[in-house]
Design a protein around this motif. Structure first.
Motif, PDB file in Angstrom:
ATOM      1  N   SER A 101       7.666  -3.106  23.719  1.00 17.65           N
ATOM      2  CA  SER A 101       6.207  -3.163  23.150  1.00 17.65           C
ATOM      3  C   SER A 101       5.336  -2.344  24.137  1.00 17.65           C
ATOM      4  O   SER A 101       4.176  -1.723  23.544  1.00 17.65           O
ATOM      5  CB  SER A 101       5.865  -4.462  23.621  1.00 17.65           C
ATOM      6  OG  SER A 101       5.732  -4.954  24.867  1.00 17.65           O
ATOM      7  N   SER A 150       2.040  -1.193  16.930  1.00 18.24           N
ATOM      8  CA  SER A 150       2.633  -2.262  17.148  1.00 18.24           C
ATOM      9  C   SER A 150       4.161  -1.957  17.406  1.00 18.24           C
ATOM     10  O   SER A 150       4.487  -1.131  16.537  1.00 18.24           O
ATOM     11  CB  SER A 150       2.455  -3.550  16.419  1.00 18.24           C
ATOM     12  OG  SER A 150       2.645  -3.520  15.212  1.00 18.24           O
ATOM     13  N   VAL A 151       5.302  -2.195  18.144  1.00 21.78           N
ATOM     14  CA  VAL A 151       6.495  -1.824  18.192  1.00 21.78           C
ATOM     15  C   VAL A 151       7.479  -3.218  17.956  1.00 21.78           C
ATOM     16  O   VAL A 151       7.155  -4.209  18.659  1.00 21.78           O
ATOM     17  CB  VAL A 151       7.089  -1.102  19.334  1.00 21.78           C
ATOM     18  CG1 VAL A 151       8.275  -0.601  19.341  1.00 21.78           C
ATOM     19  CG2 VAL A 151       6.030   0.084  19.638  1.00 21.78           C
ATOM     20  N   CYS A 152       8.365  -3.178  17.025  1.00 19.81           N
ATOM     21  CA  CYS A 152       9.072  -4.292  16.731  1.00 19.81           C
ATOM     22  C   CYS A 152      10.628  -3.971  16.446  1.00 19.81           C
ATOM     23  O   CYS A 152      10.792  -3.020  15.919  1.00 19.81           O
ATOM     24  CB  CYS A 152       8.535  -5.285  15.732  1.00 19.81           C
ATOM     25  SG  CYS A 152       6.748  -5.403  15.725  1.00 19.81           S
ATOM     26  N   ILE A 153      11.481  -4.817  16.942  1.00 22.93           N
ATOM     27  CA  ILE A 153      13.014  -4.519  16.511  1.00 22.93           C
ATOM     28  C   ILE A 153      13.023  -4.546  15.234  1.00 22.93           C
ATOM     29  O   ILE A 153      12.340  -5.682  14.547  1.00 22.93           O
ATOM     30  CB  ILE A 153      13.799  -5.717  17.442  1.00 22.93           C
ATOM     31  CG1 ILE A 153      13.648  -5.666  18.771  1.00 22.93           C
ATOM     32  CG2 ILE A 153      15.279  -5.624  16.767  1.00 22.93           C
ATOM     33  CD1 ILE A 153      14.455  -4.125  19.490  1.00 22.93           C
ATOM     34  N   ASP A 195      14.710  -5.633   7.357  1.00 24.32           N
ATOM     35  CA  ASP A 195      13.959  -4.492   7.140  1.00 24.32           C
ATOM     36  C   ASP A 195      14.402  -3.245   6.558  1.00 24.32           C
ATOM     37  O   ASP A 195      13.848  -2.184   6.255  1.00 24.32           O
ATOM     38  CB  ASP A 195      13.474  -4.217   8.373  1.00 24.32           C
ATOM     39  CG  ASP A 195      12.678  -5.056   9.264  1.00 24.32           C
ATOM     40  OD1 ASP A 195      11.641  -5.755   8.487  1.00 24.32           O
ATOM     41  OD2 ASP A 195      13.041  -5.337  10.505  1.00 24.32           O
ATOM     42  N   TYR A 210      18.461  -0.246  20.989  1.00 24.94           N
ATOM     43  CA  TYR A 210      17.312  -0.755  20.594  1.00 24.94           C
ATOM     44  C   TYR A 210      16.863   0.090  19.362  1.00 24.94           C
ATOM     45  O   TYR A 210      16.727   1.281  19.262  1.00 24.94           O
ATOM     46  CB  TYR A 210      15.992  -0.346  21.450  1.00 24.94           C
ATOM     47  CG  TYR A 210      16.244  -1.079  23.036  1.00 24.94           C
ATOM     48  CD1 TYR A 210      15.761  -2.311  23.310  1.00 24.94           C
ATOM     49  CD2 TYR A 210      17.338  -0.520  24.034  1.00 24.94           C
ATOM     50  CE1 TYR A 210      15.896  -2.915  24.315  1.00 24.94           C
ATOM     51  CE2 TYR A 210      17.384  -1.012  25.204  1.00 24.94           C
ATOM     52  CZ  TYR A 210      16.845  -2.411  25.323  1.00 24.94           C
ATOM     53  OH  TYR A 210      16.823  -3.057  26.680  1.00 24.94           O
ATOM     54  N   PHE A 241      14.241  -0.025  16.343  1.00 20.81           N
ATOM     55  CA  PHE A 241      12.767  -0.572  16.175  1.00 20.81           C
ATOM     56  C   PHE A 241      12.075   0.308  15.399  1.00 20.81           C
ATOM     57  O   PHE A 241      12.325   1.544  15.182  1.00 20.81           O
ATOM     58  CB  PHE A 241      12.200  -0.731  17.959  1.00 20.81           C
ATOM     59  CG  PHE A 241      12.253   0.228  18.529  1.00 20.81           C
ATOM     60  CD1 PHE A 241      11.080   1.036  18.833  1.00 20.81           C
ATOM     61  CD2 PHE A 241      13.315   0.709  19.270  1.00 20.81           C
ATOM     62  CE1 PHE A 241      11.152   2.240  19.540  1.00 20.81           C
ATOM     63  CE2 PHE A 241      13.076   1.948  20.123  1.00 20.81           C
ATOM     64  CZ  PHE A 241      12.318   2.615  20.472  1.00 20.81           C
ATOM     65  N   GLN A 253       0.718  -3.653   9.246  1.00 17.11           N
ATOM     66  CA  GLN A 253       2.033  -4.114   8.483  1.00 17.11           C
ATOM     67  C   GLN A 253       2.848  -2.777   7.939  1.00 17.11           C
ATOM     68  O   GLN A 253       3.911  -3.011   7.372  1.00 17.11           O
ATOM     69  CB  GLN A 253       1.816  -5.127   7.200  1.00 17.11           C
ATOM     70  CG  GLN A 253       1.296  -6.275   7.860  1.00 17.11           C
ATOM     71  CD  GLN A 253       1.784  -7.008   8.984  1.00 17.11           C
ATOM     72  OE1 GLN A 253       3.005  -7.074   9.002  1.00 17.11           O
ATOM     73  NE2 GLN A 253       1.166  -7.471   9.977  1.00 17.11           N
TER      74      GLN A 253
END
Length: 169
Positions: A5, A12-15, A20, A64, A66, A72
Protein backbone atom coordinates in the motif's frame (compact mmCIF):
# COMPACT_ATOMS: atom_id res chain seq x y z
CA UNK A 1 7.80 -7.64 4.98
CA UNK A 2 6.78 -5.26 2.22
CA UNK A 3 3.64 -3.14 2.62
CA UNK A 4 2.46 -2.74 -1.00
CA UNK A 5 0.00 0.00 0.00
CA UNK A 6 3.05 2.26 0.38
CA UNK A 7 4.11 1.78 -3.26
CA UNK A 8 2.10 4.74 -4.52
CA UNK A 9 1.12 8.20 -3.37
CA UNK A 10 -1.45 8.54 -6.18
CA UNK A 11 -3.03 5.14 -6.77
CA UNK A 12 -4.47 2.32 -4.73
CA UNK A 13 -2.33 -0.82 -4.78
CA UNK A 14 -3.86 -4.29 -4.40
CA UNK A 15 -2.67 -7.88 -4.69
CA UNK A 16 -3.95 -9.43 -7.93
CA UNK A 17 -5.38 -12.93 -8.00
CA UNK A 18 -7.17 -15.45 -10.15
CA UNK A 19 -10.31 -13.30 -10.34
CA UNK A 20 -8.25 -10.51 -11.96
CA UNK A 21 -6.79 -12.58 -14.81
CA UNK A 22 -9.17 -11.30 -17.52
CA UNK A 23 -8.36 -7.68 -16.64
CA UNK A 24 -4.61 -8.44 -16.64
CA UNK A 25 -4.86 -10.34 -19.93
CA UNK A 26 -6.59 -7.40 -21.60
CA UNK A 27 -3.72 -5.06 -20.69
CA UNK A 28 -1.12 -7.62 -21.77
CA UNK A 29 -2.79 -8.13 -25.16
CA UNK A 30 -2.74 -4.37 -25.75
CA UNK A 31 1.07 -4.27 -25.28
CA UNK A 32 2.04 -6.03 -28.51
CA UNK A 33 5.54 -4.47 -28.64
CA UNK A 34 6.52 -6.24 -25.40
CA UNK A 35 5.60 -9.68 -26.76
CA UNK A 36 7.63 -9.16 -29.95
CA UNK A 37 10.86 -9.44 -27.94
CA UNK A 38 10.13 -12.21 -25.44
CA UNK A 39 9.24 -15.87 -25.28
CA UNK A 40 6.29 -15.03 -22.99
CA UNK A 41 2.79 -15.00 -24.44
CA UNK A 42 -0.31 -13.31 -23.01
CA UNK A 43 -2.57 -16.21 -22.01
CA UNK A 44 -4.66 -16.88 -18.91
CA UNK A 45 -2.54 -19.93 -18.10
CA UNK A 46 0.72 -17.99 -18.34
CA UNK A 47 -0.62 -15.22 -16.12
CA UNK A 48 -1.77 -17.73 -13.50
CA UNK A 49 1.64 -19.44 -13.65
CA UNK A 50 3.44 -16.09 -13.32
CA UNK A 51 1.42 -15.25 -10.21
CA UNK A 52 3.04 -18.23 -8.46
CA UNK A 53 6.48 -18.33 -10.10
CA UNK A 54 9.55 -17.60 -7.97
CA UNK A 55 13.26 -17.95 -8.63
CA UNK A 56 14.95 -21.07 -7.21
CA UNK A 57 15.29 -20.91 -3.45
CA UNK A 58 12.82 -18.03 -3.04
CA UNK A 59 9.68 -18.69 -1.00
CA UNK A 60 6.29 -17.62 -2.34
CA UNK A 61 5.90 -15.38 0.74
CA UNK A 62 8.57 -13.10 -0.82
CA UNK A 63 6.56 -12.62 -4.02
CA UNK A 64 4.13 -9.79 -4.62
CA UNK A 65 1.96 -9.73 -7.78
CA UNK A 66 -0.12 -6.58 -7.62
CA UNK A 67 -1.83 -3.81 -9.52
CA UNK A 68 -2.05 -0.05 -9.36
CA UNK A 69 -5.60 1.26 -9.67
CA UNK A 70 -7.04 4.65 -10.60
CA UNK A 71 -10.44 4.25 -8.93
CA UNK A 72 -11.49 0.82 -10.24
CA UNK A 73 -9.34 0.96 -13.40
CA UNK A 74 -6.17 -1.17 -13.51
CA UNK A 75 -3.42 1.07 -14.81
CA UNK A 76 -0.28 -0.98 -14.10
CA UNK A 77 0.79 -4.48 -13.08
CA UNK A 78 3.94 -5.35 -11.16
CA UNK A 79 5.50 -8.65 -10.11
CA UNK A 80 8.11 -8.12 -7.41
CA UNK A 81 10.38 -10.52 -5.52
CA UNK A 82 11.77 -9.35 -2.18
CA UNK A 83 15.32 -10.49 -1.43
CA UNK A 84 16.41 -11.67 -4.87
CA UNK A 85 19.16 -12.24 -5.83
CA UNK A 86 20.40 -10.99 -2.43
CA UNK A 87 18.43 -10.06 0.72
CA UNK A 88 19.09 -6.33 0.20
CA UNK A 89 17.91 -6.32 -3.44
CA UNK A 90 14.37 -6.40 -4.83
CA UNK A 91 13.68 -7.91 -8.26
CA UNK A 92 10.96 -6.67 -10.60
CA UNK A 93 9.92 -9.68 -12.66
CA UNK A 94 7.24 -7.85 -14.62
CA UNK A 95 5.93 -4.32 -15.01
CA UNK A 96 3.33 -3.36 -17.56
CA UNK A 97 1.28 -0.22 -18.03
CA UNK A 98 -2.22 0.02 -19.39
CA UNK A 99 -1.61 1.63 -22.83
CA UNK A 100 -4.18 4.36 -22.05
CA UNK A 101 -1.79 5.61 -19.34
CA UNK A 102 1.49 5.29 -21.25
CA UNK A 103 3.47 8.32 -22.39
CA UNK A 104 2.14 10.50 -19.54
CA UNK A 105 4.95 9.98 -16.97
CA UNK A 106 2.60 7.83 -14.86
CA UNK A 107 4.85 4.76 -15.10
CA UNK A 108 7.87 6.84 -14.15
CA UNK A 109 5.93 8.20 -11.16
CA UNK A 110 5.01 4.68 -10.07
CA UNK A 111 8.61 3.48 -10.31
CA UNK A 112 9.77 6.56 -8.37
CA UNK A 113 7.28 5.83 -5.57
CA UNK A 114 8.25 2.14 -5.46
CA UNK A 115 11.96 3.00 -5.31
CA UNK A 116 11.38 5.60 -2.58
CA UNK A 117 9.54 3.09 -0.41
CA UNK A 118 12.08 0.30 -0.97
CA UNK A 119 14.95 2.64 -0.14
CA UNK A 120 13.15 3.67 3.08
CA UNK A 121 13.06 -0.03 4.01
CA UNK A 122 16.85 -0.24 3.73
CA UNK A 123 17.01 -1.98 0.36
CA UNK A 124 20.10 -1.11 -1.68
CA UNK A 125 18.94 -1.75 -5.26
CA UNK A 126 16.24 -2.91 -7.63
CA UNK A 127 17.13 -5.37 -10.38
CA UNK A 128 15.20 -6.55 -13.44
CA UNK A 129 15.62 -8.02 -16.90
CA UNK A 130 14.92 -6.19 -20.14
CA UNK A 131 14.28 -8.11 -23.33
CA UNK A 132 17.25 -7.28 -25.59
CA UNK A 133 16.16 -5.34 -28.64
CA UNK A 134 12.94 -3.99 -27.12
CA UNK A 135 13.28 -0.23 -27.67
CA UNK A 136 10.26 0.71 -25.55
CA UNK A 137 11.37 -1.24 -22.46
CA UNK A 138 15.03 -0.27 -22.82
CA UNK A 139 14.15 3.43 -23.05
CA UNK A 140 11.73 3.29 -20.10
CA UNK A 141 14.10 1.54 -17.70
CA UNK A 142 17.16 3.61 -18.65
CA UNK A 143 15.09 6.78 -18.23
CA UNK A 144 14.23 5.55 -14.74
CA UNK A 145 17.85 5.14 -13.67
CA UNK A 146 18.48 1.46 -14.47
CA UNK A 147 21.86 0.50 -15.89
CA UNK A 148 22.61 -2.73 -17.74
CA UNK A 149 25.04 -4.81 -15.68
CA UNK A 150 25.10 -8.06 -17.70
CA UNK A 151 23.40 -10.19 -20.32
CA UNK A 152 21.75 -13.56 -19.76
CA UNK A 153 20.36 -16.22 -22.08
CA UNK A 154 16.89 -17.38 -21.03
CA UNK A 155 15.40 -20.11 -23.23
CA UNK A 156 17.24 -18.76 -26.26
CA UNK A 157 16.22 -15.13 -25.67
CA UNK A 158 18.82 -12.58 -24.58
CA UNK A 159 17.90 -10.58 -21.49
CA UNK A 160 19.69 -7.46 -20.31
CA UNK A 161 20.07 -7.59 -16.55
CA UNK A 162 19.66 -4.02 -15.30
CA UNK A 163 19.90 -2.53 -11.83
CA UNK A 164 19.19 0.73 -10.10
CA UNK A 165 21.40 1.29 -7.07
CA UNK A 166 20.07 3.46 -4.27
CA UNK A 167 22.18 6.20 -2.78
CA UNK A 168 22.06 5.86 0.96
CA UNK A 169 21.75 8.95 3.03
Amino acid sequence: MIDISKFSRCYSVCILGESDVDMILEICKQNAIFYKYTEARPTKGNILDDMKATPPGIDLSNKYYFGFFDNQKLIAIMDLIDGYPKPEIVYIGFFMMNPQYQGKQIGTGIISDVVTYLQSMGKTAVRLAIDKGNPQSTHFWKKNGFEVISEADVNGWTKLVAERQFTQG
